[in-house]
Scaffold this active site. Structure first.
Site, short mmCIF file in Angstrom:
data_model
loop_
_atom_site.label_atom_id
_atom_site.label_comp_id
_atom_site.label_asym_id
_atom_site.label_seq_id
_atom_site.Cartn_x
_atom_site.Cartn_y
_atom_site.Cartn_z
N ARG A 27 0.83 -1.22 0.00
CA ARG A 27 0.00 0.00 0.00
C ARG A 27 0.86 1.27 0.00
NH1 ARG A 27 -5.50 1.75 1.72
NH2 ARG A 27 -5.34 3.49 3.15
N ILE A 45 -7.19 7.51 -1.24
CA ILE A 45 -7.23 6.04 -1.18
C ILE A 45 -8.08 5.70 0.03
CG2 ILE A 45 -5.91 3.88 -1.08
CD1 ILE A 45 -3.39 5.31 -1.60
N SER A 46 -9.02 4.80 -0.11
CA SER A 46 -9.91 4.47 1.00
C SER A 46 -9.15 3.83 2.15
CB SER A 46 -11.00 3.51 0.54
OG SER A 46 -11.71 4.05 -0.55
N GLN A 47 -9.75 3.93 3.33
CA GLN A 47 -9.25 3.28 4.54
C GLN A 47 -9.15 1.76 4.29
OE1 GLN A 47 -12.39 3.29 7.34
NE2 GLN A 47 -11.13 2.86 9.12
#
Ligand code: SAH
Length: 222
Positions: free
Chosen positions: A41, A67-69
């Site tokens: 990530r 960017i999403s959790q």
């Protein structure tokens, strides 16, 4: 802290993320957990945020996008019940992080991003990381990508006021779609399964995504 180049430290932060943020909150799909333990990530996070890449929150990626959790990403992937042979459409490539996870989990990924600069950066990074089963397309993802339809699964990372009809039309029989629906302030994930040609909708978690911006429906009231 500067973690760049320290891949074993990142790997241990990633393992901790999987344990503390995903397993502990009930994510059970072992293939999803393994993919999230594998995909770096931090490579998808812009330099100033790299040391926060495995923290329990979304990250800015430029152009006002995020960017999403990790937990939301895992939850959406688990809900789709993906199989290795699946062909998947993603709307909102962004950094390409979710695209990489999909590439680990399924046979073929088509990902549509409206920001050409984000699409290009994601395409380059995914190629550098060795993902060959991904095609990133610049365009309005609310129209899907008809050329490669129908899809076994569709995942949307930006919120629309209602479920885009074009996406429903590109979902295969038995196919699953997950997407946030609602206004800027109030959204809920919807999990849709196509059964006998009819979409069956299950309401899921409340959430907060950036808006799905449609360039195609000119003149439509936003
Ligand atoms: N899943 C992504 C998150 C991206 S944020 C990641 O892991 O990084 C949502 C993305 O949707 C943004 O990049 C935004 O530009 C894109 N987007 C918004 N409306 C869109 C549309 N109509 N078509 C394609 N992409 C869109």
């Amino acid at each position: 802290m500067d973690f760049s180049g320290n891949s074993s430290l990142f790997a241990s932060l990633r393992a901790h993320m999987v344990h503390a943020q995903l397993r502990a909150r009930g994510v059970r799909d072992e293939r999803v957990l393994a993919a999230m333990a594998r995909v770096p990530r931090h490579e998808f996070a812009p330099e100033p945020y790299r040391d926060q890449a495995y923290d329990d929150h979304p990250l800015p990626i430029g152009e006002g996008q995020t960017i999403s959790q990790p937990y939301i990403v895992a939850l959406m992937l688990e809900a789709l019940a993906l199989s290795p042979a699946d062909r998947v459409l993603e709307v909102g490539t962004g950094s390409g992080y979710l695209t990489a996870l999909l590439a680990e989990l399924v046979a073929q990924v088509f990902s549509v991003e409206r920001h050409a600069a984000l699409a290009e950066a994601a395409r380059d990074l995914l190629a550098r990381l060795g993902y060959r089963n991904v095609k990133v397309i610049v365009g309005d993802g609310s129209q899907g990508f008809a050329e490669a339809s129908p899809y076994d699964a569709i995942i949307v990372s930006a919120a629309a006021a209602e479920v885009p009809g074009a996406l429903l039309a590109q979902l295969a029989e038995g196919g699953r779609m997950i997407l946030p629906v609602g206004t800027a302030d109030s959204q809920q994930l919807q999990l849709i399964r196509m059964e006998n040609g009819q979409p069956r909708i299950a309401l899921r978690e409340l959430c907060r995504f950036v808006p799905l911006v449609s360039d195609t429906h000119q003149g439509r009231v936003q």
